[in-house]
Design an enzyme around this catalytic site. Structure first.
Site, short mmCIF file in Angstrom:
data_model
loop_
_atom_site.label_atom_id
_atom_site.label_comp_id
_atom_site.label_asym_id
_atom_site.label_seq_id
_atom_site.Cartn_x
_atom_site.Cartn_y
_atom_site.Cartn_z
N ASN A 9 0.88 -1.17 0.00
CA ASN A 9 0.00 0.00 0.00
C ASN A 9 0.91 1.22 0.00
OD1 ASN A 9 -1.94 1.94 0.42
ND2 ASN A 9 -2.31 1.41 2.57
N LYS A 11 0.20 4.28 -0.41
CA LYS A 11 -0.43 5.49 0.17
C LYS A 11 -0.11 6.71 -0.72
CE LYS A 11 0.09 3.40 4.68
NZ LYS A 11 -0.02 3.57 6.13
N GLY A 172 2.20 2.07 10.85
CA GLY A 172 3.18 3.15 10.71
C GLY A 172 3.82 3.57 12.03
N GLY A 233 2.65 -1.32 4.34
CA GLY A 233 2.72 0.11 4.02
C GLY A 233 4.15 0.53 3.75
C1 PEP Z 1 -0.92 0.09 6.07
O1 PEP Z 1 -1.06 1.32 6.02
O2 PEP Z 1 -1.76 -0.64 5.52
C2 PEP Z 1 0.22 -0.42 6.80
C3 PEP Z 1 0.18 -1.67 7.19
O3 PEP Z 1 1.26 0.46 7.04
P1 PEP Z 1 2.67 0.12 7.72
O4 PEP Z 1 3.14 -1.19 7.15
O5 PEP Z 1 3.54 1.25 7.34
O6 PEP Z 1 2.42 0.02 9.19
#
Ligand code: PEP
Length: 249
Positions: A9, A11, A172, A233
């Site tokens: 993802n 983002k 995150g 993410g």
């Molecule tokens: C996400 O936003 O779906 C996610 C899992 O982010 P991260 O891996 O950065 O925690």
């Protein structure tokens, strides 16, 4: 048979050129993964990245779609528009969209219906915030999210759904759920699916873990019986890390 999956993802990161460069590198490196690999990109990348990945096992996802079919909704992108780019998945219900864009269970239900009607597969995110975990309400929160947006689907429609359990406190933050916490929740989610759609459908449902999953902790998380892969993410923005996570699956 349950599909194992690693989905990225991105983002709101990377401009078009940076995104194309990352997708190009992934295309070269991910040639024979042992699982389904998906990259979720901003809308502006979808067409070019989908075209670039033709012939590659990597699938492309949008990170959102509109809750309306078409018309005077300035700035929105419909499920049909997403589909026309070549993307085959849509991520819905991400906690950032729930929190910052006020997406309710009802809105998400509409988005799910529209995405499925366009032939998109849906990666649907569920998960509790920190206070809900601290007061041991994570199960009821996740059950309500499923009930509110997904459990109206027919069994045939359900087969197009991949679930992603993402505890919001882990996204995150560098705080990952322990393998036990992830396994317990995934088993609980599978039991809810079994209640609605039966044991076999539940067995076949892919449930990803998301929340600070990275190349160091992925193998330990994925080793659990009910953890079928990850929604990634930050670590999906770096080819080395994302490839290592795919290899751990
Ligand atoms: C996400 O936003 O779906 C996610 C899992 O982010 P991260 O891996 O950065 O925690």
């Amino acid at each position: 048979m349950r599909t194992r999956m690693v989905a990225g993802n991105w983002k709101m990161n990377m401009n078009l050129q940076e995104g194309v460069a990352l997708a190009t590198e992934l295309k070269q490196r991910v040639t024979n993964p042992g699982c389904e690999v998906v990259i979720g990109t901003p809308f502006i990348h979808l067409t070019e990245v989908s075209r670039l990945l033709e012939g590659s096992p990597i699938r492309v996802a949008a990170e959102n779609c509109a809750d309306q079919v078409k018309g005077a909704y300035t700035g929105e992108v419909s499920a049909a528009m997403v589909r026309s780019t070549g993307a085959t998945y849509c991520i819905l219900g991400h906690s950032e969209r729930r929190a910052y864009y006020h997406e309710t269970a009802e809105i998400l239900k509409k988005k799910v219906d529209l995405a499925l009607a366009e032939g998109l597969r849906v990666i649907f995110c569920i998960g509790e915030v920190k206070e809900e975990r601290e007061s041991n309400r994570q199960n009821e929160v996740v059950a309500a999210q499923l009930e509110g947006s997904l459990f109206h689907l027919s069994e045939e429609q359900w087969k197009q759904i991949t679930l992603a359990y993402e505890p919001v406190w882990a996204i995150g933050t560098g705080l990952t759920a322990t393998p036990e916490q992830a396994q317990d929740m995934h088993a609980y989610i599978r039991s809810l699916v079994a209640k609605h759609y039966g044991e076999q459908v539940a067995e076949d449902t892919t449930i990803l873990y998301g929340g600070s999953c990275n190349e160091k902790n992925a193998a330990e998380l994925f080793a659990n019986r009910d953890v079928d892969g990850g929604l990634i993410g930050g670590a999906s923005l770096v080819a080395d890390k994302f490839c290592a996570i795919i290899a751990a699956r």
